[in-house]
Design an enzyme around this catalytic site. Structure first.
Site, PDB file in Angstrom:
ATOM      1  N   GLU A 130      41.587  42.011  45.998  1.00 16.26           N
ATOM      2  CA  GLU A 130      40.669  40.900  46.293  1.00 16.26           C
ATOM      3  C   GLU A 130      39.272  41.193  45.747  1.00 16.26           C
ATOM      4  OE1 GLU A 130      41.831  40.746  50.503  1.00 16.26           O
ATOM      5  OE2 GLU A 130      42.547  38.708  50.123  1.00 16.26           O
ATOM      6  N   GLU A 190      50.113  42.617  51.579  1.00 15.79           N
ATOM      7  CA  GLU A 190      49.803  42.386  52.999  1.00 15.79           C
ATOM      8  C   GLU A 190      51.023  42.047  53.838  1.00 15.79           C
ATOM      9  OE1 GLU A 190      47.994  41.347  50.488  1.00 15.79           O
ATOM     10  OE2 GLU A 190      45.879  41.692  50.914  1.00 15.79           O
TER      11      GLU A 190
END
Ligand code: NAD
Length: 688
Positions: free
Chosen positions: A103, A123
């Site tokens: 990210e 994730e």
């Protein structure tokens, strides 16, 4: 200092430094904020190069923070500021850029990667969704389909794939140097990724991702929620969707599934050589002997060929040598076909495994692993031969599944050399390694086992000596409880279906068909003289073996496998069960799926509690590791004892007491369960 920043003429450098994997926690976030403030106060800068110190760019968020309320500054805000900076940031990734690391990388205006870098959003593997923009930035940058592939099942892409799909701009051997010099103008005027247009909707791609994730990460909610969020990227403005992503992330991380997956994640990371052994030197693993080139020996030899220089694979005679070579070759070819090794690696690994019937060929080995037949007599003969042939300090290990390693050690002049190294089939794939500590096992022998596990990338779990150690002892109770249910009113497919519903990939009967019914049969026969005559014994499984129904290998077991396909339900099995019940004068009842699950799980928990109480397992989380990595217990439930703690010791005790009315021997509550209830502690808190 978690983040350092400096400048050299027109280039600013921002370095993330949080060994070992640059996990992005509060200190890194704070440091990044300071770096941004500093950069904004500088004049005359042309670019900012962002990179990671050590082995990686950044492997993800600091998972420890998932258990506390969010701490400021928050990553999404920092990433917005990086994107808004007037001076373009260039991410230079090496090693891995995963999760929050990816990210951060996505917030950079340009992205360079070293070859071999893994980039991804794993994730969902931890039961959460991305929380700092991956679900919105990634589809804008690489398109909906590619983003779905990466986010929905958490599979990373290589630098080469990332270059192809536009996630990275260039791949360079030294990403940081290249980031300083490459021509920014070449890419025209660049906007921040969040300012790119929404990706196009694609109903088919969403549908495909949903079904692939449902298959791959069965029963889990995070993948479907992550897909919902990626889909939002096609509909909502960036800021609005980001809010939804953040809310979802904060909510999902509190859920039982995420907590269970975090528990297993930390248990795996903690599975390493215990502190009290830490300083013990292990034996060198350059030359290793394996005895027995069957299913296990060949696979163990193949696994160790990745780290040793010489492997001597000993068989009984020339026919055995031929079979061992064939077995090894089959594994090498399969690994090659699956792209797990290259052609030259295949040749190299085959060449260091030398099969022979001559013990003298193994004279320089410092570790021997016996994987011959499961018979005390055979094991003793093998260890006497090894003792004669190998140097005095060589560690001797047995892969026995059930046998008493103290009894095997008795025949050695120096019994402290013997340790159990219990691999799981297929040994080159399964991650679990039970390290069995005999009464006299030396620290060096144990340390050698741990060292081997570390080098092979396996999860070591220390076990004490008992029949079946940790995993197989629990498995025996699971099967016993299942057989009783068969006799009393179910059939294999109802039972299997109930456990699949719980989260196992397959139920106990399909699993038995796969491994062969004869192994458990031989074990039951071995234990027959020791069995409590008052304990219920179900004959159905024995009869299956006597009728030659050994499972897949004979084309028929609990199911039928016509022409190698299947499993297909076999109505004859119901007749066989009814017949046995008739002879045993059992009045059969009915059991629905919740009752089947309840009984099988209680039987396992009760045995596992005893195992913990006796000190056979060191901790509840070790049992979780064994059940998840060796026996297919659903990972997203966190392992058997984590699940037991969710039920609570009091509720478990109450149910066992009720069942004891039916069969006091089978359901006698473990003293540890009673202790946990009396002391008000969880299984995870128990220490011997
Ligand atoms: P296997 O029958 O496939 O292979 C055993 C091999 O040992 C055969 O090739 C045989 O020729 C050889 N052998 C027998 N006696 C020998 C001797 N005296 N010297 C040298 N070689 C000899 O059996 P397996 O499934 O590979 O099991 C081996 C051991 O591993 C057993 O102790 C078993 O309990 C244990 N184990 C098996 C599994 C499994 O799933 N198969 C899993 C964990 C542990």
């Amino acid at each position: 200092m978690a983040v350092t920043f400096s400048r050299d003429e027109q280039i600013a450098f921002v370095e993330i430094d949080n060994a070992p994997v640059n996990a992005i926690g509060v200190a890194i976030r704070q440091g990044l904020l300071e770096a941004i403030d500093w950069i904004e106060g500088q004049g005359g800068l042309e670019r900012v190069v962002l990179f990671g110190k050590g082995r990686v760019f950044a492997a993800g968020a600091d998972v420890k923070e998932f258990d506390v309320a969010p701490i400021e500054p928050h990553l999404p805000d920092i990433l917005s500021r990086i994107e808004a900076c007037e001076i373009p940031w260039i991410g230079a990734a090496h090693g891995v850029a995963l999760g929050a690391g990816l990210e951060l990388f996505l917030a950079c205006r340009y992205r360079i990667s070293a070859p071999g870098t893994q980039l991804g959003s794993p994730e969902v593997i931890l039961g959460v969704v991305p929380g700092a923009g991956a679900t919105q930035r990634l589809p804008r940058l690489v398109g909906l389909e590619q983003a779905l592939k990466m986010i929905s099942i958490g599979k990373p892409v290589s630098a080469r794939e990332a270059l192809e799909n536009g996630l990275v701009d260039e791949v360079a051997e030294d990403a940081v140097s290249h980031a300083q010099t490459f021509d920014l103008a070449k890419f025209g005027k660049r906007v921040a990724v969040s300012r790119l247009p929404n990706p196009e909707a694609n109903v088919e791609a969403i549908k495909f991702a949903r079904s692939a994730a449902a298959k791959r990460l069965k029963n889990q909610t995070a993948p479907q929620k992550a897909i919902d969020l990626v889909e939002l990227a096609t509909e909502l403005p960036f800021e609005e969707a980001m809010k939804r992503e953040r809310d979802c992330f904060l909510q999902i991380r509190e859920g039982a599934e995420a907590k269970a997956l975090r528990h297993i994640f930390f248990a795996e990371r903690g599975a390493r050589i215990p502190k009290w052994l830490g300083k013990t030197e292990s034996e060198q693993l350059a030359s290793v002997v394996i005895v027995g080139g069957g299913t296990m020996g060949a696979a163990i030899a193949y696994a160790i060929s990745a780290i040793a220089k010489k492997i001597t694979l000993i068989e009984t005679d020339e026919d055995g040598v031929l079979r061992a070579n064939e077995n090894v070759n089959r594994i090498v070819q399969a690994s090659l076909k699956r792209g797990l090794i290259s052609k030259s690696q295949a040749e190299q690994r085959s060449s260091i495994i030398q099969a022979t019937a001559d013990y003298s060929k193994a004279g320089d080995a410092n570790l021997a692993i016996e994987a011959a037949f499961e018979s005390m007599e055979v094991k003793k003969t093998v260890f006497l031969a090894l003792e004669k042939a190998l140097p005095k300090q060589a560690i001797l290990a047995t892969n026995t599944s059930y046998l008493d390693i103290d009894k095997i050690a008795e025949i050695l002049k120096n019994p402290s050399r013997l340790v159990g190294l219990h691999f799981f089939a297929p040994a080159h794939i399964m991650k679990l390694l039970e390290i069995v500590r005999g009464e006299k096992t030396s620290d060096v022998a144990l340390a050698t086992g741990y060292d081997l596990a570390r080098k092979l990338g396996k999860i070591p779990v220390l076990a004490g000596v008992c029949d079946g150690f940790i995993g197989n002892r629990i498995l025996a109770r699971y099967r016993e409880a299942a057989d009783i249910l068969l006799m009393d009113g179910t059939n294999p497919w109802e039972l299997d279906e109930a456990m699949v519903e719980f989260g196992y990939a397959m139920g106990p009967y399909e699993a038995q068909d796969l491994s062969g019914l004869d192994i458990a049969f031989a074990n039951r026969k071995r234990l027959a003289p020791m069995r409590d005559p008052n304990r219920r014994y179900i004959l159905i499984s024995d009869r299956m073996v006597e009728e030659g129904r050994l499972g897949r290998k004979t084309g028929v077991g609990w199911y039928r496998y016509p022409g190698g396909s299947g499993p297909v339900i076999d109505p004859l099995i119901e007749d066989l069960i009814r017949e046995e019940a008739y002879f045993a004068k059992v009045e059969r009842g009915e059991y629905d799926a919740p009752e089947i699950k309840r009984r099988l799980l209680l039987a396992m928990i009760n045995e596992a509690a005893e195992i913990l109480h006796e000190g056979i397992a060191q901790s509840a989380s070790d049992i979780d590791l064994v059940t998840v990595s060796g026996y297919g217990f659903p990972r997203w439930r966190g392992g058997l004892m984590h699940y037991a703690d969710q039920l609570g010791a009091s509720a478990i005790l109450k149910q066992l007491e009720e069942l004891s009315d039916e069969d006091p021997l089978m359901w006698k509550p473990s003293s540890l369960i009673i202790k946990c209830v009396n002391e008000g502690i969880r299984f995870s808190e128990y220490q011997k």
